[in-house]
Write an enzyme that holds these catalytic residues in place. Structure first.
Site, PDB file in Angstrom:
ATOM      1  CD  GLU A  56       1.492   0.500   7.865  1.00  0.00           C
ATOM      2  OE1 GLU A  56       1.086   0.775   6.472  1.00  0.00           O
ATOM      3  OE2 GLU A  56       1.626  -0.513   8.601  1.00  0.00           O
ATOM      4  CG  ASP A  57      -1.461   1.814   3.220  1.00  0.00           C
ATOM      5  OD1 ASP A  57      -1.374   1.355   4.392  1.00  0.00           O
ATOM      6  OD2 ASP A  57      -1.834   0.809   2.539  1.00  0.00           O
ATOM      7  CG  ASP A  81      -7.312   0.360  10.031  1.00  0.00           C
ATOM      8  OD1 ASP A  81      -6.654  -0.432  10.637  1.00  0.00           O
ATOM      9  OD2 ASP A  81      -8.158  -0.195   9.153  1.00  0.00           O
ATOM     10  CG  ASP A 109      -5.432  -3.644  -1.916  1.00  0.00           C
ATOM     11  OD1 ASP A 109      -4.885  -3.413  -0.704  1.00  0.00           O
ATOM     12  OD2 ASP A 109      -5.644  -4.819  -2.231  1.00  0.00           O
ATOM     13  NE  ARG A 132      -1.967  -3.132  -4.535  1.00  0.00           N
ATOM     14  CZ  ARG A 132      -2.144  -3.350  -3.081  1.00  0.00           C
ATOM     15  NH1 ARG A 132      -1.948  -2.429  -2.340  1.00  0.00           N
ATOM     16  NH2 ARG A 132      -2.149  -4.654  -2.697  1.00  0.00           N
ATOM     17  CG  PHE A 167     -12.514  -0.039   2.344  1.00  0.00           C
ATOM     18  CD1 PHE A 167     -11.816  -0.803   3.467  1.00  0.00           C
ATOM     19  CD2 PHE A 167     -12.063  -0.395   1.105  1.00  0.00           C
ATOM     20  CE1 PHE A 167     -10.840  -1.763   3.253  1.00  0.00           C
ATOM     21  CE2 PHE A 167     -11.070  -1.040   0.768  1.00  0.00           C
ATOM     22  CZ  PHE A 167     -10.267  -1.834   1.749  1.00  0.00           C
ATOM     23  CB  VAL A 168     -10.066   5.485   1.474  1.00  0.00           C
ATOM     24  CG1 VAL A 168     -10.968   6.238   1.999  1.00  0.00           C
ATOM     25  CG2 VAL A 168      -8.908   4.958   2.279  1.00  0.00           C
ATOM     26  N   GLY A 178       0.698  -1.230  -0.153  1.00  0.00           N
ATOM     27  CA  GLY A 178      -0.214  -0.092  -0.077  1.00  0.00           C
ATOM     28  C   GLY A 178       0.804   1.258  -0.018  1.00  0.00           C
ATOM     29  CE  LYS A 199     -10.058   3.834   6.931  1.00  0.00           C
ATOM     30  NZ  LYS A 199     -10.778   2.393   6.578  1.00  0.00           N
TER      31      LYS A 199
HETATM   32  C1  7HP Z   1      -6.522  -1.012   5.560  1.00  0.00           C
HETATM   33  C2  7HP Z   1      -7.349  -0.457   4.313  1.00  0.00           C
HETATM   34  N1  7HP Z   1      -6.912  -0.688   2.925  1.00  0.00           N
HETATM   35  C3  7HP Z   1      -7.546   0.150   1.976  1.00  0.00           C
HETATM   36  N2  7HP Z   1      -8.525   1.070   2.474  1.00  0.00           N
HETATM   37  C4  7HP Z   1      -8.743   1.262   3.827  1.00  0.00           C
HETATM   38  O1  7HP Z   1      -9.693   2.002   4.179  1.00  0.00           O
HETATM   39  C5  7HP Z   1      -7.935   0.351   4.848  1.00  0.00           C
HETATM   40  N3  7HP Z   1      -8.316   0.398   6.160  1.00  0.00           N
HETATM   41  N4  7HP Z   1      -7.199  -0.536   6.448  1.00  0.00           N
END
Ligand code: 7HP
Length: 182
Positions: free
Chosen positions: A107-108, A111, A167, A173, A160-161, A53, A139
C-alpha cells in the site's frame, strides 16, 4: 541518481513543504526490501500492489527484494479529493489465485485503516497461507480500527500528502518526494 527537485518546478509550486525527500524514501525502501527478504527467505511471496498509489513504491520495493517473488494488482476506490467517502469499491481484482500463497499487500498509505480491512477481509476468504501488509506511509492518529501493518516505511502526522505515487485528483503522483500541499 535521484531527480533534482528543480525539474518539477510547475508541480512544486503547489507544495508547502517536502515531508520526505527522495533520498530518504529510497534508503527506507531498500531497508524494507532487506527485512522482507529475510522474513520470506524460504518462501515465494506474491506482492499485491494496490493501484494506483503504490506504483513507484511497489516497483522500487520489488527490486529491493532478493527472494523469488511474484506480483499482481488490485484497485479500490474510496477517495474523492482530500476526503474519503467511506464507501469502498473494488475496481480491479487479481488475475492469480492466492490459495496457499504467502501474500504481501503493498500500500502507499494507511490512514483510517477502513480500506485495508475491507481488502484483508476479501483476501482472507481466498485462503492464503499468510497475509501481511507493507505500507510506505502510515497515519496512526487517523486509525479507526486495529488493522495490523507489519512493515511501515514512515509514520507521518495527519496531513494530506502527495508525491511518489500519491495524488490529489490524479495530480502530483510524479513528484519524486512526499510533500504536503499548500
Ligand atoms: C489517502 C491519501 N492519498 C493521498 N494523500 C493522503 O494523505 C492520503 N491519505 N489517504
Amino acid at each position: 541518481m535521484p531527480f533534482a527537485h528543480g525539474t518539477h518546478e510547475k508541480i512544486n509550486a503547489g507544495i508547502k513543504k517536502i515531508l520526505i525527500p527522495e533520498e530518504k524514501i529510497l534508503t527506507r525502501v531498500k531497508e524494507l526490501g532487506e527485512e522482507i527478504s529475510k522474513d520470506y527467505a524460504t518462501k515465494n511471496p506474491i506482492l499485491i500492489g494496490i493501484l494506483k498509489g503504490s506504483l513507484f513504491f511497489l516497483s522500487d520495493l520489488m527490486r529491493a527484494i532478493s527472494v523469488d517473488c511474484c506480483v499482481d494488482f488490485m484497485s479500490l476506490a474510496s477517495y474523492s479529493g482530500e476526503k474519503s467517502n467511506g464507501i469502498v469499491r473494488l475496481l480491479l481484482d487479481l488475475r492469480e489465485s492466492i490459495e496457499g500463497r504467502d501474500v504481501l499487500i503493498v500500500e502507499d498509505i494507511v490512514d483510517t485503516g477502513l480500506t485495508l480491512s475491507y481488502l484483508e477481509n476479501i483476501l482472507k476468504t481466498r485462503n492464503p497461507r499468510s497475509l501481511e501488509v507493507c505500507s510506505l506511509l502510515s497515519k496512526p492518529e487517523c486509525r479507526k480500527n486495529a488493522v495490523k501493518t507489519k512493515y511501515v516505511g514512515f509514520n507521518i502526522p495527519n496531513e494530506f500528502v502527495v508525491g511518489y505515487g500519491l495524488d490529489l485528483d490524479e495530480k502530483y503522483r510524479n513528484l519524486p518526494y512526499i510533500g504536503v500541499l499548500k
